[in-house]
Enzyme design. Structure first.
Site, PDB file in Angstrom:
ATOM      1  N   CYS A  32       0.824  -1.207   0.000  1.00 10.88           N
ATOM      2  CA  CYS A  32       0.000   0.000   0.000  1.00 10.88           C
ATOM      3  C   CYS A  32       0.858   1.257   0.000  1.00 10.88           C
ATOM      4  O   CYS A  32       2.001   1.255   0.448  1.00 10.88           O
ATOM      5  CB  CYS A  32      -0.907   0.036   1.225  1.00 10.88           C
ATOM      6  N   GLY A  58       0.356  -0.268  -5.034  1.00  9.12           N
ATOM      7  CA  GLY A  58      -0.973  -0.837  -4.881  1.00  9.12           C
ATOM      8  C   GLY A  58      -1.825  -0.567  -6.095  1.00  9.12           C
ATOM      9  O   GLY A  58      -2.022   0.587  -6.464  1.00  9.12           O
ATOM     10  N   ASN A 132      -0.750   1.873   5.775  1.00  7.45           N
ATOM     11  CA  ASN A 132       0.204   0.993   5.100  1.00  7.45           C
ATOM     12  C   ASN A 132       0.857   0.131   6.178  1.00  7.45           C
ATOM     13  O   ASN A 132       1.473   0.676   7.094  1.00  7.45           O
ATOM     14  CB  ASN A 132       1.256   1.831   4.363  1.00  7.45           C
ATOM     15  N   GLY A 133       0.711  -1.174   6.054  1.00  5.48           N
ATOM     16  CA  GLY A 133       1.308  -2.063   7.047  1.00  5.48           C
ATOM     17  C   GLY A 133       0.373  -3.194   7.388  1.00  5.48           C
ATOM     18  O   GLY A 133      -0.528  -3.527   6.617  1.00  5.48           O
ATOM     19  N   TYR A 273      12.787  -4.631  -3.413  1.00  5.61           N
ATOM     20  CA  TYR A 273      11.779  -4.749  -4.451  1.00  5.61           C
ATOM     21  C   TYR A 273      10.759  -3.624  -4.502  1.00  5.61           C
ATOM     22  O   TYR A 273      10.458  -3.099  -5.569  1.00  5.61           O
ATOM     23  CB  TYR A 273      11.036  -6.081  -4.268  1.00  5.61           C
ATOM     24  N   ASP A 377      15.233  -9.528  -8.660  1.00  8.04           N
ATOM     25  CA  ASP A 377      15.242  -9.048  -7.276  1.00  8.04           C
ATOM     26  C   ASP A 377      15.026 -10.160  -6.261  1.00  8.04           C
ATOM     27  O   ASP A 377      15.567 -10.121  -5.166  1.00  8.04           O
ATOM     28  CB  ASP A 377      14.187  -7.955  -7.093  1.00  8.04           C
ATOM     29  N   CYS A 413       5.865 -12.979   5.539  1.00 11.93           N
ATOM     30  CA  CYS A 413       5.914 -11.676   6.210  1.00 11.93           C
ATOM     31  C   CYS A 413       4.573 -11.420   6.901  1.00 11.93           C
ATOM     32  O   CYS A 413       3.523 -11.651   6.315  1.00 11.93           O
ATOM     33  CB  CYS A 413       6.174 -10.571   5.187  1.00 11.93           C
TER      34      CYS A 413
HETATM   35  S1  SF4 Z   1       9.523  -9.964   6.967  1.00 10.77           S
HETATM   36 FE1  SF4 Z   1      10.593  -9.289   5.091  1.00 10.77          FE
HETATM   37  S2  SF4 Z   1       9.022  -8.249   3.878  1.00 10.77           S
HETATM   38 FE2  SF4 Z   1       8.233  -8.405   5.980  1.00 10.77          FE
HETATM   39  S3  SF4 Z   1       8.824  -6.480   6.993  1.00 10.77           S
HETATM   40 FE3  SF4 Z   1      10.434  -7.956   7.411  1.00 10.77          FE
HETATM   41  S4  SF4 Z   1      11.934  -7.632   5.739  1.00 10.77           S
HETATM   42 FE4  SF4 Z   1      10.024  -6.678   5.125  1.00 10.77          FE
END
Ligand code: SF4
Length: 495
Positions: A32, A58, A132-133, A273, A377, A413
């Site tokens: 986002c 997004g 965002n998050g 990325y 990447d 993640c």
């Molecule tokens: S787990 Fe990977 S993608 Fe998620 S916040 Fe940490 S570094 Fe970023």
């Protein structure tokens, strides 16, 4: 706080505007991006421009909420910025302050109700929220409010903040927004708006970026600084982790809502990325960081070859770094069709395959008869890179050496990036050699962790959990990005 709602509602005959929207299901996705303005005439046009420059974050849906200090107007819908936020729409969204959002569903499904900013009319006025998050305690908070009778309108984690802000217990408290933010755990960069002010906040670990800029007498907030440059704003600084910044008619005010943490957890994948190369993220230019990654890759995984090519666009900078370090010339072996989205982020596997076919084309005249180093990447499931290696071979490449500008992504993640589960991640269960065989490359080399963190002054301030499995914040029962939906399967507005 001086800018919290004054208790006056919109004129009931003139409710918050929300255009009819038609669900379109086939747009590609990202995480986002958020953009906010205070004190600039025709704020909606500026927000449109800011969101447009962050479209890469997004592509599922987008929206704008603006205020002229009296009325709040909004418009949002599924699709790209250029499709949803048309000129006639923007002309109706009058005001000198507002916030906007481009969405990818890291939690919640692709339902239209989940498109942000979320706008609610509480007993004391209108609140709008753009996030965002990913909040790791959203399930718990949601259950708590639902048990108390609250009705949720979306299946996003972001909506819990709205319920905390509307909670009578919080409404009575001084510094209500700061106290509400204290309740949240996880990754968040928030923009919050009332009729009178715009607020920006970042979680104490600083997972996601959020910057402050100046435009004339007004202020700008943006996930990425590329949006500042493209709106003519001057970057001032980042919103600090644990900081709440408020802009209203009295100016810009800062407060700290959370105790500082020993180590931050900036998402290193923003560098690998997500972010645009011209952005400065966590104090570093993204293009330069990726160049360094390519240079490290060349040192860690040298190979005799004739040309270096990038998987455009996110592999471009690292490929250039690899080429310069190795002395092997860079060429354009892949051409990208810019009119289709980034395939990594499409939600359904069949769309992923279809997108890959349309997205890239090999230039046979570049790769034919050559030993080719191809720089990408990351590898997520492995199927995409496998196809690309096959295309290069069928176009006449005699060797294909794959170089990846990050370590193997082996863990999901929980902080706002939509990786699949460990079982679906190819590096979740396979060695580098097994992956090499699967993708059909002659050699495969990943950037090591030392190289990944080498551009940063304090490597301990970066999250790398998707590579290492060491999560900076306990993630408990997380795991399904649609889990909020499954908690509440009877939502009446399910599409
Ligand atoms: S787990 Fe990977 S993608 Fe998620 S916040 Fe940490 S570094 Fe970023």
């Amino acid at each position: 706080m001086p800018c919290e709602p004054d208790g006056k509602q919109n004129n009931p005959k003139e409710p918050v505007q929300s255009e009819p929207i038609h669900l379109q299901s086939d747009h590609p996705k990202e995480e986002c991006g958020i953009f906010g303005v205070y004190g600039v005439e025709l704020a909606s046009g500026l927000i449109h421009r800011g969101l447009f420059s962050m479209q890469h974050r997004g592509q599922e849906g987008c929206g704008i909420v603006v205020s002229d200090g009296d009325r709040v107007r909004s418009h949002k819908g599924p699709g790209l910025v250029s499709e949803v936020l048309t000129e006639p729409t923007l002309l109706r969204l009058t005001g000198d302050r507002g916030i906007g959002h481009v969405r990818y569903s890291t939690t919640g499904s692709t339902r239209i109700q989940n498109v942000q900013p979320l706008v609610v009319e509480c007993v004391d006025g209108i609140w709008a929220v753009a996030h965002n998050g990913n909040l790791i305690n959203a399930d718990k908070l949601r259950r708590m409010y639902q048990d108390a009778g609250a009705i949720f309108q979306t299946s996003t984690d972001s909506e819990v903040l709205v319920h905390i802000l509307a909670d009578p217990m919080f409404r009575r408290r001084p510094q209500r927004v700061a106290r509400a933010l204290e309740e949240l755990r996880g990754a968040f960069s928030f923009l919050i708006m009332t009729k009178d002010c715009v607020m920006a906040a970042r979680d104490p670990h600083g997972f996601r970026p959020l910057s402050i800029g100046r435009l004339g007498d007004g202020y700008i907030f943006a996930s990425e600084t590329c949006a500042m440059a493209q709106t003519g704003a001057e970057y001032i600084r980042d919103v600090e982790p644990g900081e709440l910044v408020t802009v209203d008619e009295t100016g810009l005010h800062s407060s700290i809502f959370a105790d500082p943490v020993t180590n931050k957890a900036h998402c290193v994948f923003e560098m690998v990325y997500f972010a645009r190369p011209d952005s400065v993220v966590f104090g570093k230019n993204v293009h330069q960081v990726r160049m360094q990654y390519g240079s490290w890759l060349a040192k860690e995984h040298p190979v005799d070859a004739d040309i270096v090519i990038a998987v455009p666009d996110s592999g471009n900078s690292a490929a250039l770094g690899y080429s310069r370090e190795s002395g092997i010339p860079l060429d354009f072996g892949f051409i990208r069709n810019h009119y289709i989205g980034r395939t990594f982020i499409m939600p359904q596997a069949d769309k992923r395959a279809a997108g890959v076919d349309l997205k890239l084309a090999v230039v046979p005249e570049v790769v034919r008869g050559k030993r080719v180093i191809v720089v990408d990447d990351s590898i997520v499931r492995g199927t995409t890179v496998r196809h690309r290696v096959a295309w290069l071979r069928s176009a006449g490449a005699i060797e294909v050496h794959v170089r990846i500008s990050c370590p193997p992504v082996a863990h999901p993640c929980f902080y706002g990036i939509d990786f699949p589960t460990s079982e679906e991640l190819i590096a979740g269960g396979q060695s580098v050699e097994e992956i090499r065989k699967f993708i059909g490359a002659d050699t495969l080399g990943y950037l090591g962790e030392e190289g990944l963190l080498s551009p940063f002054g304090n490597p301990n301030d970066y999250c790398k959990a998707c590579f290492s499995g060491e999560y900076p914040l306990e993630v408990g029962g997380m795991g399904d990005k649609n889990r909020l939906e499954s908690l509440n399967p009877e939502l009446p507005f399910r599409q």
